[in-house]
Design a protein around this motif. Structure first.
Motif, short mmCIF file in Angstrom:
data_model
loop_
_atom_site.label_atom_id
_atom_site.label_comp_id
_atom_site.label_asym_id
_atom_site.label_seq_id
_atom_site.Cartn_x
_atom_site.Cartn_y
_atom_site.Cartn_z
N VAL A 80 0.84 -1.20 0.00
CA VAL A 80 0.00 0.00 0.00
C VAL A 80 0.87 1.24 0.00
O VAL A 80 2.07 1.18 0.27
CB VAL A 80 -0.94 0.01 1.23
CG1 VAL A 80 -1.89 -1.17 1.17
CG2 VAL A 80 -0.13 -0.01 2.52
N ARG A 81 0.25 2.39 -0.28
CA ARG A 81 1.03 3.62 -0.41
C ARG A 81 0.78 4.61 0.73
O ARG A 81 1.24 5.74 0.67
CB ARG A 81 0.72 4.29 -1.75
CG ARG A 81 1.12 3.42 -2.94
CD ARG A 81 1.07 4.18 -4.24
NE ARG A 81 1.42 3.33 -5.36
CZ ARG A 81 2.67 3.04 -5.73
NH1 ARG A 81 3.68 3.53 -5.04
NH2 ARG A 81 2.91 2.26 -6.77
N ASN A 82 0.06 4.17 1.77
CA ASN A 82 -0.14 5.05 2.91
C ASN A 82 -0.29 4.22 4.18
O ASN A 82 -0.62 3.03 4.13
CB ASN A 82 -1.36 5.95 2.72
CG ASN A 82 -2.63 5.15 2.60
OD1 ASN A 82 -3.17 4.68 3.59
ND2 ASN A 82 -3.12 5.00 1.37
N THR A 83 -0.05 4.84 5.31
CA THR A 83 -0.03 4.14 6.59
C THR A 83 -1.36 3.51 6.93
O THR A 83 -1.42 2.40 7.47
CB THR A 83 0.39 5.11 7.70
OG1 THR A 83 1.62 5.74 7.33
CG2 THR A 83 0.57 4.40 9.02
N LEU A 84 -2.46 4.18 6.63
CA LEU A 84 -3.77 3.72 7.06
C LEU A 84 -4.20 2.42 6.40
O LEU A 84 -4.92 1.62 7.01
CB LEU A 84 -4.81 4.81 6.80
CG LEU A 84 -4.65 6.12 7.58
CD1 LEU A 84 -5.70 7.13 7.16
CD2 LEU A 84 -4.70 5.85 9.08
N ASP A 85 -3.78 2.19 5.16
CA ASP A 85 -4.26 1.02 4.43
C ASP A 85 -3.50 -0.27 4.76
O ASP A 85 -3.97 -1.36 4.46
CB ASP A 85 -4.17 1.26 2.92
CG ASP A 85 -5.17 2.32 2.45
OD1 ASP A 85 -6.14 2.57 3.20
OD2 ASP A 85 -4.96 2.89 1.36
N ARG B 84 7.00 0.23 -1.22
CA ARG B 84 5.90 1.19 -1.09
C ARG B 84 5.71 1.61 0.36
O ARG B 84 5.47 0.78 1.22
CB ARG B 84 4.60 0.59 -1.64
CG ARG B 84 4.65 0.29 -3.14
CD ARG B 84 3.27 -0.09 -3.67
NE ARG B 84 3.37 -0.53 -5.05
CZ ARG B 84 3.20 -1.78 -5.46
NH1 ARG B 84 2.91 -2.72 -4.58
NH2 ARG B 84 3.32 -2.10 -6.73
N ASP B 85 5.82 2.92 0.61
CA ASP B 85 5.62 3.48 1.95
C ASP B 85 6.43 2.68 2.97
O ASP B 85 5.97 2.39 4.07
CB ASP B 85 4.13 3.45 2.31
CG ASP B 85 3.82 4.22 3.60
OD1 ASP B 85 4.43 5.28 3.83
OD2 ASP B 85 2.97 3.74 4.37
N ASN C 253 6.96 3.50 7.01
CA ASN C 253 5.78 3.28 7.85
C ASN C 253 5.40 1.80 7.92
O ASN C 253 5.04 1.29 8.99
CB ASN C 253 4.59 4.09 7.33
CG ASN C 253 4.79 5.58 7.51
OD1 ASN C 253 5.29 6.03 8.54
ND2 ASN C 253 4.41 6.36 6.51
N GLN C 254 5.47 1.13 6.78
CA GLN C 254 5.07 -0.28 6.76
C GLN C 254 6.06 -1.15 7.54
O GLN C 254 5.65 -2.09 8.23
CB GLN C 254 4.93 -0.77 5.32
CG GLN C 254 3.91 0.00 4.50
CD GLN C 254 2.54 0.11 5.17
OE1 GLN C 254 2.08 -0.83 5.80
NE2 GLN C 254 1.91 1.27 5.05
#
Length: 316
Positions: free
Chosen positions: A126-131, A157-158, A161-162
């Motif tokens: 994913v490309r953002n922390t929330l997903d 990707r991200d 954070n991931q």
């Protein structure tokens, strides 16, 4: 590609290999990398962060495991997964982005009832922390398991954070290893820099084949220095290697490292590198799983033979 590979297998020298040769690779890698071991004819290598040993050939599921729910579509894959551990295999690599591959693998392993015989690896892409958490939870559901052996950040990707979230999952005992992947030379420089900067990365997965050796220059030495296991995707270069050799027979000197088919020739080049832990060819037939697992047995090429393999391939 399948036909050319099938023809190549027929041109092989037959099954049955014996003996083991150590790898005489670069001194700086040898100093930091444990030698491979062969028990009962199976070659294994350690994951440096734990010492756990895994067979040097696994299974990739991109494209080939993206099938529907019909039993006829899944039957050949079920046969592969059933035969795989009996042949000595363990690691299966998948991802949410591989279509239905994750749920197909999960369903088939549930049918076989032998989850404990496999090392399951998947990814978060994913490309953002929330997903990230949501996608990871779906992977647990798809794979029908309470513990996933390895989750990797897909193609960086991200990744900061991931990776942080994956470290938390590891601390909680829901996953055993944290990893990150790339399958593009365009990312190699940034990937190597990430490897040098990030702590707590157990496994890296990179694109590596006899036709694509860029990772040998920097990424593999960094992995050895940082104590990271290395998985190799695209080990056949999406079929390019088989297309290149065509109908040629194996060179006679392939017998010096018990290479008995072109698939084994290509895979043994990879897994003989001291920094490489496991190659993960896409495998969707029992013919191919038996052939590929042959690369996890017998002798491996030493440094001189590896150079000869490169010279041979580059001259084609």
């Amino acid at each position: 590609m399948l036909l050319s590979r099938r023809d190549a297998i027929k041109l092989g020298l037959g099954l049955g290999a014996a003996g083991l040769a150590g790898y005489g690779g670069p001194a700086e890698l040898m100093a930091s990398r444990p030698r491979f071991a062969q028990t009962g004819g199976l070659i294994t290598k350690p994951i440096p962060s734990s010492g756990e040993r895994i067979p040097v050939v696994g299974i990739g599921t991109a494209r080939r495991y993206n099938v529907g729910a019909r039993a006829a579509e899944r039957a050949p894959l079920r046969e592969v997964l059933e035969a795989f551990p009996d042949l000595g295999g363990k690691l299966i690599d998948t991802a949410p982005s591989y279509g239905t591959a994750e749920p197909v693998v999960g369903d088939l392993l549930a049918e076989l009832g032998n989850r404990d015989r496999y090392f399951l690896a998947t990814k978060v892409g994913v490309r953002n922390t929330l997903d990230g958490p949501g996608q990871i939870e779906r992977s647990f559901e798809h794979l029908k398991t309470e513990m996933i052996d390895l989750i990797q950040v897909h193609n960086m990707r991200d990744y900061q954070n991931q990776l942080a979230y994956l470290r938390d999952l590891k601390a909680d005992g829901r996953i055993r290893y944290v990893g990150i992947t790339t399958s593009s030379a365009r990312q190699h420089e940034a990937f190597a820099a990430m490897m040098e900067a990030e702590d707590g990365v157990d496994v890296v997965q990179v694109d590596y084949s006899l036709a694509n050796r860029a990772v040998e220059e920097r990424i593999l030495p960094v992995a050895a220095d940082r104590g990271m296991a290395v998985l190799c995707n695209l080990p056949f270069g999406r079929g390019l290697l088989f297309d290149t050799v065509g109908d040629r027979p194996l060179p006679e000197w392939a017998s010096e490292f018990d290479g008995e088919s072109w698939a084994q020739f290509f895979l043994k080049y990879l897994v003989s590198h001291p920094a490489v832990t496991c190659a993960i060819p896409g495998t969707a037939t029992t013919e191919y799983v038996r052939d590929n697992m042959g690369a996890a047995r017998g002798r491996l090429p030493d440094d001189a033979l590896r150079r000869r393999m490169v010279e041979f391939y580059d001259a084609l």
